[in-house]
Scaffold this motif. Structure first.
Motif, short mmCIF file in Angstrom:
data_model
loop_
_atom_site.label_atom_id
_atom_site.label_comp_id
_atom_site.label_asym_id
_atom_site.label_seq_id
_atom_site.Cartn_x
_atom_site.Cartn_y
_atom_site.Cartn_z
N GLY A 244 0.82 -1.21 0.00
CA GLY A 244 0.00 0.00 0.00
C GLY A 244 0.85 1.26 0.00
O GLY A 244 0.56 2.22 -0.73
N ALA B 171 -1.45 2.48 2.60
CA ALA B 171 -1.73 3.48 1.56
C ALA B 171 -2.09 4.83 2.14
O ALA B 171 -1.82 5.87 1.52
CB ALA B 171 -2.87 2.97 0.67
N LEU B 172 -2.70 4.86 3.30
CA LEU B 172 -3.13 6.12 3.90
C LEU B 172 -1.95 7.03 4.24
O LEU B 172 -2.07 8.26 4.23
CB LEU B 172 -3.96 5.86 5.16
N LEU B 173 -0.81 6.44 4.55
CA LEU B 173 0.34 7.24 4.97
C LEU B 173 0.81 8.21 3.87
O LEU B 173 0.84 9.43 4.09
CB LEU B 173 1.49 6.33 5.41
N VAL C 119 -4.79 -0.79 2.91
CA VAL C 119 -5.33 0.54 3.16
C VAL C 119 -4.52 1.26 4.24
O VAL C 119 -4.23 2.46 4.12
CB VAL C 119 -6.81 0.45 3.58
N THR C 120 -4.13 0.54 5.28
CA THR C 120 -3.33 1.13 6.35
C THR C 120 -2.04 1.73 5.81
O THR C 120 -1.65 2.85 6.16
CB THR C 120 -3.02 0.08 7.43
N LEU D 239 -6.16 3.68 -3.94
CA LEU D 239 -6.33 2.99 -2.65
C LEU D 239 -7.46 1.97 -2.73
O LEU D 239 -7.30 0.81 -2.32
CB LEU D 239 -6.61 4.02 -1.56
N THR E 134 6.97 13.94 1.61
CA THR E 134 6.33 12.64 1.39
C THR E 134 7.38 11.58 1.07
O THR E 134 7.31 10.45 1.54
CB THR E 134 5.30 12.72 0.25
N LEU F 294 -0.78 9.06 1.17
CA LEU F 294 -1.92 9.86 0.71
C LEU F 294 -2.15 11.05 1.63
O LEU F 294 -2.30 12.19 1.16
CB LEU F 294 -3.17 8.99 0.64
N LEU F 295 -2.16 10.82 2.92
CA LEU F 295 -2.38 11.91 3.87
C LEU F 295 -1.18 12.86 3.89
O LEU F 295 -1.35 14.09 3.99
CB LEU F 295 -2.60 11.34 5.28
N VAL G 91 -7.24 8.24 -3.86
CA VAL G 91 -8.38 7.46 -3.35
C VAL G 91 -8.73 6.34 -4.32
O VAL G 91 -9.01 5.20 -3.91
CB VAL G 91 -9.59 8.38 -3.11
N ILE H 268 0.68 3.52 -3.55
CA ILE H 268 0.03 4.84 -3.48
C ILE H 268 1.05 5.97 -3.46
O ILE H 268 0.80 7.05 -4.01
CB ILE H 268 -0.91 4.91 -2.26
#
Length: 239
Positions: A34, A167-169, A164-165, A63, A186, A171-172, A60, A38
């Motif tokens: 992820g 990928a969120l890093l 997802v866990t 993800l 990033t 992305l956020l 998104v 991402i």
């Protein structure tokens, strides 16, 4: 039968501990997928435009698509494995019902192959058969615990959640930072996260940490550099 540790408490069987380690390792690898997937996607889009909208949409979409793909792949894979294991268990039970003496001799031969003398192997096989012939055979012949078959749904959900866990890093990170610093920060955040997942994965697998961390960080950096370059070219071309 589980071992007894000091204090009178039964320790977990090695198979249960090994199973949990495998699940944990799979979760770490899913999170790593992820992060890399991402991170490469959003860095590429951010290199082409400074607007948050396209980055958010791409991130998104990636993800969701990645999580669904991971879950579906895991569900199909584990379902196939589970069907195969069930088929083998049914076959073994039928053979025990139809040819008990032949199966007893086979069990003794398997223990003899493990280093026991012919006499001791026969005694062990007879005692285990008297207790639970089915469990004795599937354990040494198939290496399967009939009461601990992997659930395809559990595997699918676990795979999706871990992806997802991770990928969120990225992305956020790229959405919450100003345009001037979002890509370099990033980049650093992703490499640190990959270093952590590489360390955890190597520790769980009992492998040297430095080579594992180096490989995973190099791969992640390469992915982001390549997509950044593509994004720059697309941005310049006005695509």
């Amino acid at each position: 039968m589980s071992d007894v540790v000091p204090g009178g408490h039964a320790s977990e069987p090695h198979s249960a501990i090994g199973g949990r380690l495998n699940w944990l390792r799979a979760g770490v690898l899913g999170a790593n997928d992820g992060i890399v997937s991402i991170a490469g996607l959003v860095v590429g889009v951010a290199a082409a435009t400074t607007e948050r909208g396209p980055v958010l949409t791409a991130g998104v979409a990636g993800l969701v698509a990645g999580a669904v793909s991971m879950a579906l792949g895991e569900y199909v894979s584990v379902s196939t494995q589970r069907d195969t294991e069930r088929s083998l268990l049914v076959k073994e039970r039928r053979e025990l019902d139809e040819e008990p003496e032949q199966e007893l001799a086979e069990l003794a031969a398997l223990y003899q192959d493990k280093g026991l003398s012919a006499e001791t192997a026969r005694i062990v096989a007879e005692e285990l058969t008297a207790h639970d012939p089915f469990a004795a055979h599937v354990d040494i012949e198939l290496g399967i615990d009939p009461d601990a078959l992997t659930s395809p749904w559990q595997a699918a959900v676990s795979s999706a959640v871990s992806f997802v866990t991770g990928a969120l890093l990225p992305l956020l990170a790229i959405l919450l930072l100003p345009a001037s610093s979002r890509i370099p920060v990033t980049f650093v955040v992703v490499l640190l996260a990959l270093g952590m997942t590489g360390t955890i994965s190597a520790t769980l697998g009992g492998a040297p940490r430095r080579p594992a961390v180096t490989r995973i960080m190099f791969g992640g950096a390469l992915a982001m550099i390549v997509t950044y370059g593509i994004g720059q070219l697309a941005g310049v071309a006005g695509v």
